[in-house]
Design an enzyme around this catalytic site. Sequence first.
Site, short mmCIF file in Angstrom:
data_model
loop_
_atom_site.label_atom_id
_atom_site.label_comp_id
_atom_site.label_asym_id
_atom_site.label_seq_id
_atom_site.Cartn_x
_atom_site.Cartn_y
_atom_site.Cartn_z
N ASP A 1 0.88 -1.17 0.00
CA ASP A 1 0.00 0.00 0.00
C ASP A 1 0.91 1.21 0.00
O ASP A 1 1.80 1.33 0.84
CB ASP A 1 -0.94 0.03 1.20
CG ASP A 1 -2.11 0.98 0.94
OD1 ASP A 1 -2.83 0.75 -0.05
OD2 ASP A 1 -2.29 1.94 1.70
N TYR B 1 1.79 8.91 -9.84
CA TYR B 1 2.20 10.32 -9.78
C TYR B 1 3.67 10.52 -10.15
O TYR B 1 4.21 11.62 -10.00
CB TYR B 1 1.98 10.87 -8.37
CG TYR B 1 0.53 10.86 -7.91
CD1 TYR B 1 -0.26 12.00 -8.01
CD2 TYR B 1 -0.03 9.72 -7.36
CE1 TYR B 1 -1.57 12.01 -7.57
CE2 TYR B 1 -1.35 9.71 -6.91
CZ TYR B 1 -2.12 10.85 -7.03
OH TYR B 1 -3.42 10.85 -6.60
N ASP B 2 4.34 9.47 -10.61
CA ASP B 2 5.77 9.54 -10.90
C ASP B 2 6.18 10.73 -11.77
O ASP B 2 7.23 11.35 -11.53
CB ASP B 2 6.26 8.24 -11.56
CG ASP B 2 6.41 7.10 -10.56
OD1 ASP B 2 6.20 7.32 -9.35
OD2 ASP B 2 6.75 5.98 -10.99
#
Length: 204
Positions: A79, A162-163
């Site tokens: 997670d 979100y890289d």
Amino acid sequence: MGGLAPRKLGREKLVIATHNAGKLAEISALMAPFGLECVSAGSLGVAEPDETGTTFEANAILKARHTCAATGLPSLADDSGLCVDALHGDPGVYTANWAGPKRDWMRAMRMVEAALDGAADRRAHFVAVLALAWPDGHVETFRGHVEGTLVWPPRGSRGFGYDPMFVPEGHAITFGEMDPDAKHRISHRAVAFGKLVAACLVAP
């Protein structure tokens, strides 16, 4: 970390508790040197459980236990999320929710940028918690994080999530621009994985 002492993982098949192809690829690459056969929960027909936890640890454990119970095999769940300082840690455990049911990560990145609303403080960090569950109920957890800053517009098409808007501390390029091997060496997931390796894995 759960239990009284770390338990070693043998050469049995390991189920990666995810339907996310990007996450599966990263975890499988990290596991490759240890001779473990990794399969995804999705490929075994295991449905994703509702992530009702309020912490990364709770959600990782929930997913690992769910997959382990469904398959009867050791299961590893992750997670992870993006925590933005100026947003009081959001999206945090709700990182995937910001991408909507279709997991539209460009939508999610736009939502983060809109929520920042021009804020000067663009500091953020990624968190990853790995939970490793065995059929007898034993669970181990490992936490990693990486600090960085957010850029706009997004840059690069590698990685996932979100890289493309996250520049890790000490670097000038985003995770989305970074060679996957380079990312694997410094990412939040790599930090958590390093702890798992030290505790539970034996090199072949």
